[in-house]
Every structure is written in C-alpha cells, then in structure tokens.
Design a protein around this motif. Structure first.
Motif, PDB file in Angstrom:
ATOM      1  N   THR A 564      31.594  38.374  28.506  1.00 13.50           N
ATOM      2  CA  THR A 564      32.343  37.414  29.439  1.00 13.50           C
ATOM      3  C   THR A 564      31.160  37.177  30.577  1.00 13.50           C
ATOM      4  O   THR A 564      30.852  36.243  30.801  1.00 13.50           O
ATOM      5  N   ASN A 565      30.800  38.514  31.178  1.00 17.08           N
ATOM      6  CA  ASN A 565      29.483  38.206  32.147  1.00 17.08           C
ATOM      7  C   ASN A 565      28.269  37.659  31.464  1.00 17.08           C
ATOM      8  O   ASN A 565      27.609  37.047  32.049  1.00 17.08           O
ATOM      9  N   PHE A 566      28.058  38.175  30.234  1.00 10.78           N
ATOM     10  CA  PHE A 566      26.907  37.525  29.537  1.00 10.78           C
ATOM     11  C   PHE A 566      26.936  36.154  29.140  1.00 10.78           C
ATOM     12  O   PHE A 566      25.953  35.658  28.736  1.00 10.78           O
ATOM     13  N   PRO A 604      34.020  32.603  26.739  1.00 10.72           N
ATOM     14  CA  PRO A 604      34.423  31.166  26.401  1.00 10.72           C
ATOM     15  C   PRO A 604      33.232  30.451  25.940  1.00 10.72           C
ATOM     16  O   PRO A 604      31.839  30.975  25.964  1.00 10.72           O
ATOM     17  N   ARG A 605      33.537  29.316  25.364  1.00  8.37           N
ATOM     18  CA  ARG A 605      32.467  28.591  24.668  1.00  8.37           C
ATOM     19  C   ARG A 605      31.550  27.551  25.477  1.00  8.37           C
ATOM     20  O   ARG A 605      30.272  27.278  25.263  1.00  8.37           O
ATOM     21  N   LYS A 606      32.216  26.956  26.444  1.00  9.64           N
ATOM     22  CA  LYS A 606      31.585  25.917  27.196  1.00  9.64           C
ATOM     23  C   LYS A 606      31.108  26.264  28.582  1.00  9.64           C
ATOM     24  O   LYS A 606      30.079  25.625  29.168  1.00  9.64           O
ATOM     25  N   SER A 607      31.391  27.638  29.017  1.00 10.99           N
ATOM     26  CA  SER A 607      31.140  27.581  30.363  1.00 10.99           C
ATOM     27  C   SER A 607      31.454  29.177  30.784  1.00 10.99           C
ATOM     28  O   SER A 607      31.854  29.776  30.007  1.00 10.99           O
ATOM     29  N   THR A 608      30.901  29.684  31.783  1.00 15.25           N
ATOM     30  CA  THR A 608      31.312  30.826  32.493  1.00 15.25           C
ATOM     31  C   THR A 608      32.815  30.532  32.866  1.00 15.25           C
ATOM     32  O   THR A 608      33.126  29.381  33.026  1.00 15.25           O
ATOM     33  N   PRO A 609      33.446  31.567  33.017  1.00  8.15           N
ATOM     34  CA  PRO A 609      34.891  31.643  33.559  1.00  8.15           C
ATOM     35  C   PRO A 609      35.156  30.744  34.797  1.00  8.15           C
ATOM     36  O   PRO A 609      34.345  30.663  35.584  1.00  8.15           O
ATOM     37  N   LYS A 610      36.246  30.005  34.839  1.00  4.38           N
ATOM     38  CA  LYS A 610      36.482  28.993  35.922  1.00  4.38           C
ATOM     39  C   LYS A 610      37.802  29.199  36.677  1.00  4.38           C
ATOM     40  O   LYS A 610      37.905  28.888  37.766  1.00  4.38           O
ATOM     41  N   ILE A 611      38.723  29.833  36.069  1.00  3.14           N
ATOM     42  CA  ILE A 611      39.755  30.312  36.659  1.00  3.14           C
ATOM     43  C   ILE A 611      40.162  31.617  36.323  1.00  3.14           C
ATOM     44  O   ILE A 611      40.193  32.213  35.069  1.00  3.14           O
ATOM     45  N   PHE A 612      40.208  32.568  37.455  1.00  2.00           N
ATOM     46  CA  PHE A 612      40.485  33.919  37.346  1.00  2.00           C
ATOM     47  C   PHE A 612      41.644  34.381  38.001  1.00  2.00           C
ATOM     48  O   PHE A 612      42.055  34.255  39.293  1.00  2.00           O
ATOM     49  N   PHE A 613      42.610  35.037  37.065  1.00  3.34           N
ATOM     50  CA  PHE A 613      43.805  35.784  37.649  1.00  3.34           C
ATOM     51  C   PHE A 613      43.480  37.206  37.573  1.00  3.34           C
ATOM     52  O   PHE A 613      43.080  37.880  36.318  1.00  3.34           O
ATOM     53  N   LEU A 620      35.633  43.209  41.499  1.00  2.79           N
ATOM     54  CA  LEU A 620      34.501  43.162  42.495  1.00  2.79           C
ATOM     55  C   LEU A 620      34.059  44.736  42.885  1.00  2.79           C
ATOM     56  O   LEU A 620      33.176  44.992  43.356  1.00  2.79           O
ATOM     57  N   ARG A 621      35.236  45.471  42.922  1.00  2.00           N
ATOM     58  CA  ARG A 621      35.205  46.802  43.309  1.00  2.00           C
ATOM     59  C   ARG A 621      34.308  47.642  42.286  1.00  2.00           C
ATOM     60  O   ARG A 621      33.507  48.553  42.346  1.00  2.00           O
ATOM     61  N   ARG A 622      34.659  47.389  41.104  1.00  2.00           N
ATOM     62  CA  ARG A 622      34.330  48.180  40.067  1.00  2.00           C
ATOM     63  C   ARG A 622      33.164  48.076  39.126  1.00  2.00           C
ATOM     64  O   ARG A 622      32.308  48.531  38.420  1.00  2.00           O
ATOM     65  N   ASN A 623      32.884  46.709  39.262  1.00  2.08           N
ATOM     66  CA  ASN A 623      31.603  45.930  38.409  1.00  2.08           C
ATOM     67  C   ASN A 623      30.326  46.398  38.723  1.00  2.08           C
ATOM     68  O   ASN A 623      29.980  46.651  40.183  1.00  2.08           O
ATOM     69  N   ASN A 624      29.484  46.906  37.863  1.00  5.21           N
ATOM     70  CA  ASN A 624      28.323  47.391  38.320  1.00  5.21           C
ATOM     71  C   ASN A 624      27.321  46.102  38.619  1.00  5.21           C
ATOM     72  O   ASN A 624      27.550  44.965  37.850  1.00  5.21           O
ATOM     73  N   HIS A 632      26.205  34.804  40.084  1.00  7.30           N
ATOM     74  CA  HIS A 632      25.930  33.970  38.795  1.00  7.30           C
ATOM     75  C   HIS A 632      27.343  33.700  38.104  1.00  7.30           C
ATOM     76  O   HIS A 632      27.272  32.840  37.121  1.00  7.30           O
ATOM     77  N   VAL A 633      28.389  34.160  38.386  1.00  5.66           N
ATOM     78  CA  VAL A 633      29.640  34.142  37.626  1.00  5.66           C
ATOM     79  C   VAL A 633      30.756  33.874  38.630  1.00  5.66           C
ATOM     80  O   VAL A 633      31.516  32.838  38.666  1.00  5.66           O
ATOM     81  N   TRP A 634      30.924  34.571  39.748  1.00  5.92           N
ATOM     82  CA  TRP A 634      32.043  34.766  40.709  1.00  5.92           C
ATOM     83  C   TRP A 634      31.983  33.182  41.453  1.00  5.92           C
ATOM     84  O   TRP A 634      33.086  32.641  41.459  1.00  5.92           O
ATOM     85  N   ASP A 635      30.873  33.232  41.941  1.00  9.52           N
ATOM     86  CA  ASP A 635      30.880  31.926  42.716  1.00  9.52           C
ATOM     87  C   ASP A 635      30.895  30.604  42.088  1.00  9.52           C
ATOM     88  O   ASP A 635      31.207  29.452  42.990  1.00  9.52           O
ATOM     89  N   ASP A 636      30.888  30.630  40.797  1.00  9.66           N
ATOM     90  CA  ASP A 636      31.263  29.102  40.105  1.00  9.66           C
ATOM     91  C   ASP A 636      32.427  28.946  39.922  1.00  9.66           C
ATOM     92  O   ASP A 636      32.770  28.019  38.955  1.00  9.66           O
ATOM     93  N   MET A 637      33.325  30.083  40.088  1.00 12.09           N
ATOM     94  CA  MET A 637      34.764  29.847  39.623  1.00 12.09           C
ATOM     95  C   MET A 637      35.477  28.560  40.486  1.00 12.09           C
ATOM     96  O   MET A 637      35.151  28.795  41.806  1.00 12.09           O
TER      97      MET A 637
END
Length: 1004
Positions: A564-566, A604-613, A620-624, A632-637
């Motif tokens: 998903t990050n990729f 996902p096929r068309k985009s990085t994630p847009k809605i995050f539950f 954000l604490r545990r991700n390296n 590159h992902v979070w701010d585009d949600m």
C-alpha cells in the motif's frame, strides 16, 4: 455488597472520584495533552451526571467514626465483572476480576481458575502482568478520549473543536462516499492492527470494510511479526501449540525471544521445566531477563544467528544424530535434483507433457527415480512410503531427449552446502567461542525432544528468513516438528470461524452463513472441492488453502501495508535508493516484475489511499521513515479518522478523533493465541465513558449515514476493487443483516461468533460468570490460523503440526514436505536455495553502531507508553542502552543525553550505560510516541525499514502472496547509527520534499 480479599490499595481511583466532582475527565485530558476543545465539554456529556456533578448513588454506608471505617469502605464495591484486555497487542491472554464501585472500575485483580491440561503438567495459574493490573490508569488517565473532535487547523497543528456525533458521522460519510466514487472503494483504507480482538468491536470494523469494498491492508510483515522463514520451511507462518508443552521438552532453546519480559504469564513454564531437568539455552546478544536463568547463554553478534544454526546442522550430520526415518518421510531431503541445472528433477524432464510440479525420489530396489507422493503435482495425498529413499548418493539418468544427467538427493546437496560451517568458521562470524558453539551443538545431538522458542521479534532483520530457516533445519533433522514436547513455538492461533461469518454475512441465520460461504467459493467451486475430498485427490486442509487463496485473489480487497505504501512512486524510490547494490537487481525491478506477473495484490488500483480509518493501530508512530509516508501518502489523503479510546500520535495528525469505548466498557474476545488454550471473554463492566461508543455502534451509525447520502445523490453501483459490485445505497442494510442487527446488538453479534467449532457449547451467559472457557478444537483450519492438529478436542497439551506426522498428510509446501531447498528463480538469483548466513546490511549509512530494538517490560506498544504509573517504574523517557566500553570511547556518561544520527538526520535520547549490551550495539525498547521526543521526531525517522524483494515472489507452492502468510515486510534491526554527546545542539530529521528524488546525504 461483598468484600474483597486484601490487595494493594489504589489511591489513584479515589483521586479520580474527587477530581470528577470538580471537573471533567476531558478537562483533565486537555490539561495533560494540550488538545484544544476538550476543556469546553460540559459535564452533562457524561453518563451518570446530574446537574453538572456525578451522582454517586445513595449513601448505604454508616457514618465514618474512625480510620477502620474508612478502610472498610475502601474495600467495598457494587459488583465484580469478568474481563480481559481485548485490544492489547500482547501474545498472552489473562482473566481478570473487575471491581466496580459507583459506576467506576476501581481496580482489577488476577484470577486463578485455570486447570492443568493433563496430569503431571503445571497449570496456567496465575496469569497477568503489571500492564493489565493498571489498565484503569489508562482507562481514566489523562490521554483518554471522551468526545468527538474535528481538526480546525492544519494537520498536526493541535487545533481542534468539539463536535456532535451527528456532525462527525455526516461529514465523514460524505467524504467517504464521494472518494469511493471518484477513486474507487479500494482507496478506503484500514490498517488491520496490531490492536484488535475477536469480538463485536473488531467485527464491526471489519464488516464495515468488507461491505464497503474497502482495502484490508495486512500489517503482519510491515511491523516485523510475520515469520517468513517458517512459511518457507513449513508452509505456515504461525506455528506453535500451548505454552504448557514447553514443560515436556528436554532441551529448550529460547532463540530471539525474551519471555520474562514479553510473555510474563507463560514464562513460568520455562523455569518449571528447568527445575524438572530440562536444559535451557538462550541465544541472545543481550543479557536478557530470560538469559539470567539459562544453563547456556550464547551472546552472539547481532544478525549472525543463521551461522550458528548452520554449524549445529552440520554437527548433527557429522555425529549421525539425525532422525533418518523421519527425514525420509517428512522432509525434502530424499527428493532428487539435477546437477546440471541445480533444480529439482521433474516429470516434464522425463516425458513429453509431463507435469512441471511432479518431483522424484530414488527407489533403491528399482534403481530408478519414482514419483514422490505428496508434492504439488502428485495425486497421492499421503506421505507414507513403502521403501526407504536415500538422502545421499549420485546416479545418472536419461532425460526425455536422451541426454544423460547426474541426479542427487537434496540431502547430498545440503551436506555439501553445510561443509564450510565448522565450529571455527561459525565462531568467526558469531563472535562466540568455539567451545560455546560445540557445547550448544552437543546439546542438540543429545536431545530427544528439542524445542525452539522464537518470537515475533525474530523476524525483524532483512535476513531473518534465513535465520529462522536455519533453526527449523536443525529441528527438521532431529525429527522434532509435529512431535509432542518438541518442535517450534513461534505463536499459533485458534480459528474462530464464527468471526469470519460475522464479517461476511448480509442476512441472519443459516441463510446468512451460506451466503458467507459463497463469498469464498462459488457453487461450482464448492461442489468441486467436496468431490476432490471424496475422491481423495485433495485433503480438507488443501481445499481450505485453495479456498483461502481464491478468496484473497478474487473476492477480498486485500493488500499489505508495504504494498500500500508502495503505491507512491516517491516512497518506493526512497527505499530503492537505500537498497542500491544490496541485491542482484534494484528493488524497483523486483517490484515491477511481481506486479507484471500478478504476484502482488496490486491494490489500490487508481491512487494512493484517500480515506483512512484507524484505531487498531498507530501507523505514524510505528511506520519506518514516517516522514516519507507523511509526505507521499498521508498528506494526500482526503479524510483521516482515528477511532480510539486513547489519544495517540496518529490521532494528532488526523482530521477527526472519535472516542471509542475502553476495554472494560464493551464486550469482546481476547485474540486467540494458542499459548493459552482458553477463550477469554471481556465483559462490559461499566457503560462507555462520557460520549464514547463501541466500534460496532460507531460503524452501525456511519453505514446508516453513508447509505442515506448515497441514496440522496443516487450514486451508481461501483465496481469495488475490481472484484465485484459495491452498492453503497444498500450498505447499512447489508451491515445490519437487513435490519436484524440494531445499534446496540453486540450480544447478537457475539452469539454468532461463538457459533465456531472451537467454541462449541460456550454461551455469553456462561462466559459472564467464568470469564474463560477451554477451546473444544483448534478451529476450521483456515490456513493462516491452522494449527494442523485436527485431533485435539480440548484435552491435553496442544501440540501442533500432527496432521502431517500422525495422519501423514502432505505439508502445505511446494514439495509437500518440510522444505530446506527451493528452486524458485528468485531464490536461485539470490543464492538462497538453502538457508545461508548473510551479513546484515548497513541501513541508514556506514555508522559504527547497530540500532537494535526490543519489546519493553513496561508497555504493550504505545498504549501504555505515557501512563504515569508505568513511567515511574523506569527512567520515564526515551532512552538508549550502551556498553560501558563504548560509552567511554564516545565520552558520555550514564543518564546524559546523546545525539543519535545517520543519513536521515538526528534525534535525542537519554543514555543508560549497562554491561548487558554487547559492544557495537545501541539497544532500545521501542514504542515511545513521537510526541515524547523533541520536534515530535522519534528513532523511527532514522530507520529505513528495509524491504527484502525476495518476499514479493510468488507462484511457487507456499511462496504466494497471502494475508498473514507471505508478503513483503519492513526490517528495523539492520539500522546503523552514530552516537555523540549532546550539549544543546539542534537535533533534526532531514526534511522530505513533496517530490523528493535526491537521496539523503550523510550528516557531517
């Protein structure tokens, strides 16, 4: 009222009651966390308040005359409920009595109601730890969420306003429905954990995600908990029975595990076994709390475990200490390989139209190769042999074109592969003395029932798969896997098939369950599966495995966190630069090949994630490299929603915070680890605090709003993630089983979950009285939770993998056997056909210290990391452990601050000088929240989280992408850092530009 036995008083509870009369818990939380908006909440928002003050109920106690009366009143209560810590990401489960007074849980106490599994075996009493004993500190603590909040400033600004549930759910519903229409439902993203339970709250989370067609992003490998090595060797990543089985072993190796810290309720089985004569060995670079009790402690260099395992395996061959009948029947060592190609001999090599998956053994009486039973291409689904295939030797055969080639058993290749791994060579790699390695290997050779305990932490090096394969190689040679009192304990799971039904059902009762079945298999596929079992072409376990793979690839919107990050090319590029020249090809090359061959999920096929539950995790604490994730992902949600009973760092970067009910405020089931073969029920001891709601209710209300909005705009039917149509105009009806499940029908959901084969006869009423009940089976052997013991019915210790050793069914691997050798093209390219030692790469730059993490004694991840009681039991802030020799060289002293740096910038931590750590190692306990560091930048900002491209491979038996099974991870333990004194200089992580393409430069 009843009276408790004396226990340690808890003055914090009385302090809470006093404070409650003056202000609100939300106000206390606001004062402690600085979250605006909380302190504007009126008292009326609390349940149980009258005219702005708490109603403590009628005075039933007499007037206090002396201190004895005060003491007696303190030890009275209104009721005792049974509970546990359902959302705690610990591998133990413990029954607790919850004491409730005036609507407040005033304390929790351990219970001791477990029985011994069989005569002569210690029982499971007592169970619990200090984290569980102080959950009320978290439940009523300063970081508790109490009201819905909406961000009013930029993300992370700390600017919030209190809003109503109606406003929050309406706004979230509109954004989610619109995003699904614009970008696809698979851009609705939920990271699945690691905090979850198997009750209605997680059932509601997962059912929402399933019914909305959203993306289930598995995080097992990304957090470093997925045992890829076990999957390669055994076809199953989650292996292990009950912890009382440890007592039956005569030689226990605790290898990359520290039960005295991370599995406190089970650790006593180790020490009782040692008192009973078991030899206890601990392989750990640090002098851990478990190592102090060991007969042998092997403090090897970090990341060199495979070298030690290979030396032991060589010794077992050398002294003829292998179980030859077991090896012939259960392992791949008798299978034949061609010396000209180094690959298996296959039927397609010998005849036109032959199967590419039929493998061969040598038949001594026929003096010819014969088809091996049990492999992927063979219709004989039993491992039983009527001859003794050799595991050594060499023969010449003719191929279908007349060419003559030499063939040898895999065993012969393995012996040659092991030849360099003498004790002396292993000593050079591991830093151990030759005598230590020799003594350890001799213990293996003598053992009748060797057992390896290897926890989730064993999977956090980029080459952890090789390390774990080497351990399993030793156990394989000893015939220990699938044998009572022996084998591999890396944590297995009991399956609750009723939970899966709850997630998929769209109608009540049998009709709904049949519909859930057809979500996984079409009628034709179901008929074919039944026919395959009846005709003995496949076993039930193999049909379950095929059904699971079919479901993941054709039905479920499934991915994993790394993939998903990729979906962000920039995020991928950051890792690709970090891993330059580390592997034969670039990470990007492997990634693109895996996508092209459809080995990866591609969602996902068309985009990085847009809605995050979120809520079951703290991403954000545990991700390296969270700075790259954010840029590159979070701010585009479009919308980020944190559903949580506790303020966490991820929530501070969200758009909405919705207060979830705490663990003593909702019903649940602690997740079903096989270490403790009991179901642990979590009762709702008190109503949800303030405006909190359980997750079942939250998603019930959210689906109602989403369906209403989708109808208002007459939204067309969507194609989901390309795996079926999704009509959001019927979302709420499907979530509620066509209206049969109400807003507060958690008990109905729980009753459906208990309709599982492992919980036969259990009822909610009974569990409310006892809190626990022993499982009656291991479940329906859904592949990711399969313990492969269909004969265990709740009696005796739970031994795993007996399906293969007792019933002689093929292992879920390409060869149908325990696997030491793979000839997948990527494994050949990486030269990892057999387990081998590879040096740990220098992630983050060429710096002198390896940055090694461990689970803490004082927290279960970040949930307890800011709890005052737990902080008082340690130094109370992020710290790093360093050997005295290293500290002297750098010129730093105990308790001073140091600057920790590498190519990604620098952070600041307190220093603890201790001889428990090897020189060259900087050791730390993880889970500190970023907001506990200056600039809200933690050690995670310095950890690249290497991704091994080999784990993107597919189309080879057990080497296939699957949830909780096989997926790329994010390795933390290979990180390198420098350390220098901190004298007030700025520490700062290097900024990440939105379209950054330049690699980070070394810090001066």
């Amino acid at each position: 009222m009843t009276t408790a036995s004396p226990a340690q008083p808890n003055p914090a509870r009385r302090r809470f009651l006093i404070l409650a009369g003056k202000t609100t818990v939300a106000g206390i939380a606001a004062a402690a966390t600085g979250l605006p908006g909380c302190n504007r909440m009126p008292l009326q928002h609390f349940h149980g308040t009258v005219d702005g003050r708490f109603d403590l109920g009628p005075r039933t106690t007499p007037k206090l005359n002396n201190w004895q009366d005060l003491y007696r009143q303190r030890w009275t209560w209104d009721k005792v409920a049974k509970g546990s810590h359902g959302w705690a990401n610990c591998r133990s489960a413990c029954e607790w009595d919850l004491y409730v007074k005036d609507g407040v849980v005033v304390r929790e106490e351990q219970s001791a109601t477990y029985e011994a599994s069989e005569p002569g075996i210690p029982d499971f009493n007592p169970r619990g730890c200090q984290k569980g004993a102080c959950y009320t500190e978290v439940m009523y603590g300063p970081s508790r969420t109490t009201v819905p909040l909406k961000r009013v400033g930029p993300r992370g600004s700390g600017k919030w306003e209190k809003i109503s549930w109606e406003q929050a759910l309406r706004e979230i519903a509109v954004k989610t429905v619109d995003a699904a229409e614009k970008w696809g439902t698979d851009t609705i993203y939920q990271d699945l954990g690691p905090n979850f339970d198997f009750g209605p709250s997680t059932g509601g989370r997962f059912k929402f995600q399933f019914q909305v067609g959203g993306l289930f992003a598995d995080n097992w490998a990304e957090i470093g908990d997925l045992n890829i090595g076990a999957n390669i060797a055994l076809g199953a990543a989650h292996v292990g029975g009950s912890s009382d089985e440890w007592f039956l072993s005569d030689f226990i190796v605790v290898w990359m595990m520290n039960p005295s810290v991370t599995q406190i309720p089970d650790a006593h089985f180790l020490y009782e076994a040692r008192y009973n004569g078991t030899e206890l060995c601990v392989v750990d670079p640090q002098y851990s709390a478990t190592a102090i009790h060991a007969d042998q402690w092997l403090p090897l260099e970090s990341g060199t475990d495979a070298a030690l395992g290979l030396a032991v395996a060589r010794h077992l061959f050398e002294v003829n200490a292998i179980d030859l009948p077991y090896v012939r029947e259960q392992t791949d060592l008798p299978l034949l390989a061609r010396l000209d190609t180094g690959r298996f001999l296959r039927e397609e090599d010998l005849k036109d139209g032959g199967s590419p998956d039929q493998l061969y053994m040598w038949h001594p009486q026929q003096n010819a190769p014969v088809p091996a039973p049990g492999c992927t291409g063979n219709h004989t689904r039993k491992l039983t042999l009527d001859f003794e295939p050799p595991i050594d030797g060499q023969w010449t055969i003719k191929l279908k074109d007349g060419e003559e080639v030499a063939v040898v058993p895999i065993g012969a290749m393995l012996k040659e592969h092991l030849e360099p791994w003498t004790f002396e060579h292993a000593a050079q790699i591991t830093g151990l003395h030759v005598d230590q390695i020799s003594k350890f290997a001799e213990g293996w050779a003598r053992a009748e029932r060797p057992m390896v305990l290897s926890s989730w932490g064993s999977n956090r090096y980029v080459h952890s798969d090789l390390m774990n394969r080497s351990k399993l190689l030793c156990l394989m040679l000893k015939g220990a896997l699938g044998k009572k009192g022996a084998g591999y304990q890396s944590c297995g799971w009991v399956d609750l098939d009723g939970f899966g039904n709850v997630v998929q059902m769209e109608k009540e009762g049998l009709t709904g369950r049949i519909g859930a079945m057809f979500n996984a298999l079409s009628p034709k596929e179901l008929f074919d599966a039944i026919l395959d079992i009846a005709m003995r072409r496949k076993t039930e376990a193999e049909v379950a495995l095929e059904g699971e793979r079919n479901y993941l690839t054709k039905k479920l919107c499934y991915s994993d966190v790394v993939n998903t990050n990729f979906t962000s090319p920039e995020y991928r590029a950051a890792l690709d630069r970090e891993e330059r020249d580390m592997f034969p090809r670039s990470l990007e090359s492997y990634y693109q090949e895996a996508k092209r061959k459809q080995w990866s999920p591609g969602l996902p096929r068309k985009s990085t994630p847009k809605i995050f539950f979120t809520g079951g995790s703290n991403l954000l604490r545990r991700n390296n490299l969270p700075q790259y994730l954010k840029a590159h992902v979070w701010d585009d949600m479009e919308c980020i929603v944190d559903i949580n009973p506790k303020y966490a760092y991820t929530g501070t970067q969200a758009d909405y915070i919705l207060p979830a009910a705490g663990w003593y405020e909702k019903t649940g089931i602690k997740y079903t680890m096989s270490y403790i073969p009991y179901l642990h029920y979590c009762d709702a001891a008190v109503p949800p605090l303030a405006e909190s709601k359980g997750e079942w209710e939250i998603f019930w209300l959210l689906t109602q709003e989403m369906e209403r909005y989708a109808r208002e705009k007459n939204q067309p039917v969507l194609d989901g993630c390309g795996r079926g149509e999704i009509d959001l105009k019927t979302l709420h009806r499907r979530y509620t089983n066509q209206g049969a499940l109400g807003q507060h029908d958690e008990d109905k959901v729980m009753a459906e979950i208990l309709k599982s084969s492992a919980t036969k006869g259990m009822t909610i009423e009974g569990l409310r009285q006892t809190g626990i009940a022993k499982y009656t089976a291991t479940g329906n052997d859904v592949q990711v939770t399969a313990l492969h013991n269909p004969d265990w019915k709740g009696e005796g210790v739970l031994t795993t993998l007996t399906r293969f050793t007792m019933r002689k069914e093929p292992w879920p691997t390409y060869s149908g056997r325990i696997t030491s050798f793979l000839d997948h093209p990527w494994f050949i390219e990486m030269r990892e056909q057999f387990p081998i030692h590879k040096d740990s790469p220098r992630a983050g730059g060429d710096y002198p210290f390896i940055f090694v993490s461990c689970h803490a004694r004082w927290s279960i991840h970040s949930t307890w990391r800011d709890t005052p009681m737990m902080l008082r039991l340690q130094r109370g802030e992020p710290l790093v452990y360093l050997n005295p020799t290293d500290a002297a060289k750098i010129g730093v002293k105990d308790f001073e601050y140091v600057e920790i740096y590498n190519n990604y910038g620098s952070i600041r931590m307190r220093l603890k000088v201790t001889a428990m750590v090897r020189p060259g190692v900087a050791y730390y306990y993880h889970a500190w929240e970023p907001h506990q560091f200056p600039n809200h930048e933690s050690y995670k900002n310095l950890i690249p989280g290497l991704v091994k491209p080999l784990h993107m491979a597919g189309d080879y038996g057990q080497i296939n992408q699957g949830m909780n099974h096989w997926q790329p991870g994010s390795a933390v333990q290979d990180t390198r850092i420098g350390i220098r004194p901190w004298h007030g200089q700025e520490t700062k992580v290097r900024p990440v530009a939105k379209q950054a393409t330049v690699a980070p430069q070394p810090q001066a």
